[in-house]
Design an enzyme around this catalytic site. Structure first.
Site, mmCIF file in Angstrom:
data_model
loop_
_atom_site.group_PDB
_atom_site.id
_atom_site.type_symbol
_atom_site.label_atom_id
_atom_site.label_comp_id
_atom_site.label_asym_id
_atom_site.label_seq_id
_atom_site.Cartn_x
_atom_site.Cartn_y
_atom_site.Cartn_z
ATOM 1 C CE1 TYR A 1 24.906 -5.865 14.462
ATOM 2 C CE2 TYR A 1 23.755 -5.489 16.533
ATOM 3 C CZ TYR A 1 24.395 -5.000 15.411
ATOM 4 O OH TYR A 1 24.531 -3.647 15.226
ATOM 5 C CB THR B 1 -0.937 -0.011 1.226
ATOM 6 O OG1 THR B 1 -1.759 -1.166 1.126
ATOM 7 C CG2 THR B 1 -1.795 1.237 1.298
ATOM 8 C CD GLU C 1 16.895 2.384 7.852
ATOM 9 O OE1 GLU C 1 16.225 1.489 7.292
ATOM 10 O OE2 GLU C 1 17.622 2.162 8.822
ATOM 11 N NE ARG D 1 -0.433 -1.930 -4.222
ATOM 12 C CZ ARG D 1 -1.081 -2.873 -4.894
ATOM 13 N NH1 ARG D 1 -2.075 -2.551 -5.678
ATOM 14 N NH2 ARG D 1 -0.739 -4.132 -4.768
HETATM 15 O O1 LIG Z 1 16.357 -0.974 9.070
HETATM 16 C C1 LIG Z 1 17.011 -1.416 10.012
HETATM 17 C C2 LIG Z 1 17.789 -2.580 9.898
HETATM 18 C C3 LIG Z 1 18.506 -3.022 10.977
HETATM 19 N N1 LIG Z 1 18.458 -2.364 12.146
HETATM 20 C C4 LIG Z 1 19.214 -2.866 13.310
HETATM 21 C C5 LIG Z 1 19.110 -4.379 13.422
HETATM 22 C C6 LIG Z 1 20.403 -4.876 12.882
HETATM 23 O O2 LIG Z 1 20.763 -6.124 13.440
HETATM 24 C C7 LIG Z 1 21.347 -3.753 13.266
HETATM 25 C C8 LIG Z 1 22.591 -3.698 12.447
HETATM 26 O O3 LIG Z 1 22.279 -3.399 11.154
HETATM 27 P P1 LIG Z 1 23.332 -3.643 10.007
HETATM 28 O O4 LIG Z 1 24.086 -4.868 10.259
HETATM 29 O O5 LIG Z 1 22.630 -3.529 8.730
HETATM 30 O O6 LIG Z 1 24.291 -2.425 10.232
HETATM 31 P P2 LIG Z 1 25.815 -2.321 9.859
HETATM 32 O O7 LIG Z 1 25.982 -0.998 9.246
HETATM 33 O O8 LIG Z 1 26.263 -3.518 9.096
HETATM 34 O O9 LIG Z 1 26.441 -2.325 11.322
HETATM 35 P P3 LIG Z 1 27.518 -3.294 11.965
HETATM 36 O O10 LIG Z 1 28.799 -2.823 11.419
HETATM 37 O O11 LIG Z 1 27.403 -3.113 13.465
HETATM 38 O O12 LIG Z 1 27.122 -4.710 11.550
HETATM 39 O O13 LIG Z 1 20.573 -2.560 13.144
HETATM 40 C C9 LIG Z 1 17.694 -1.217 12.273
HETATM 41 O O14 LIG Z 1 17.602 -0.605 13.314
HETATM 42 N N2 LIG Z 1 16.999 -0.775 11.192
#
Ligand SMILES: O=c1ccn([C@H]2C[C@H](O)[C@@H](COP(=O)(O)OP(=O)(O)OP(=O)(O)O)O2)c(=O)[nH]1
Length: 193
Positions: free
Chosen positions: A174, A118, A142, A121
């Site tokens: 994580y 939704t 985001e 669109r």
């Molecule tokens: O839209 C999102 C996606 C993920 N997360 C949270 C959950 C995820 O487990 C964490 C880490 O995200 P990601 O691994 O994509 O970030 P990174 O930039 O790879 O950080 P890092 O270096 O700590 O892995 O952030 C969010 O808050 N929003």
């Protein structure tokens, strides 16, 4: 494997999604809402009313992910009318929000966050991102408004869907590697290094 509704209910009882709706909610009292809650193979998350910020350009500067300037984000006002409470995401802009639900991801699961049809669109693109094994907290969300028209984005209603993928047990979750976005509060968490 992609996890189904029965599995999501069992995990929710153990705190994977809170608050949790065990069926898809399409109406609240006499008002139709953008659906949220449990679907056949996923869960539709709600946008929290607490924090929604719109990107703005600061003349003469460039966004640096290593030194993110919070002034690049301007808080949006929550408005309410007979259709519900909403923020406005201006045409051709980018915004960050936060989920109403708190998540606790199991150690053998990766969650894919993707958009709702939704909203798609209406020109709203939810950035596709993973939530990792054993991550917990409120998701920072985001969105871009790819259309040339301003658009409402409703708080307390569905905004994003989650798909749960099970893997073989991993060596390091994580949480174990002390990921920097662990335990996010219910406010927008800006980019960190
Ligand atoms: O839209 C999102 C996606 C993920 N997360 C949270 C959950 C995820 O487990 C964490 C880490 O995200 P990601 O691994 O994509 O970030 P990174 O930039 O790879 O950080 P890092 O270096 O700590 O892995 O952030 C969010 O808050 N929003």
């Amino acid at each position: 494997m992609l996890k189904n509704d029965k599995w999501i209910i069992e995990q929710a009882k153990q705190g994977m999604i809170s608050p949790f709706e065990s069926s898809l909610v399409r109406q609240v009292e006499d008002r139709r809402v953008i659906s949220y809650g449990l679907s056949s193979y996923g869960y539709d998350l709600r946008l929290a009313p607490t924090d929604f910020r719109i990107f703005r350009h600061i003349p003469g500067t460039i966004v640096n992910p290593k030194r993110f300037n919070p002034e690049n984000l301007e808080s949006a006002t929550l408005r309410t009318d007979e259709d519900g409470s909403f923020f406005i995401i201006p045409a051709n802009s980018y915004a960050l929000g936060v989920s109403l639900e708190r998540l606790r991801i199991p150690a053998n699961i990766t969650v894919i966050c993707i958009g709702k049809s939704t909203m798609a669109r209406c020109g709203i693109i939810a950035n596709i991102t993973p939530a990792e094994a054993s991550w917990e907290g409120f998701l920072t969300l985001e969105f871009s408004n790819a259309s040339s028209a301003d658009c409402r984005i409703y708080a307390n209603e569905g905004v994003l869907q989650l798909l749960f993928l099970e893997g073989e047990p991993c060596q390091t979750t994580y949480a174990e590697r002390l990921g920097k976005y662990q335990n996010q509060p219910q406010t927008v968490t800006i980019a960190k290094v």
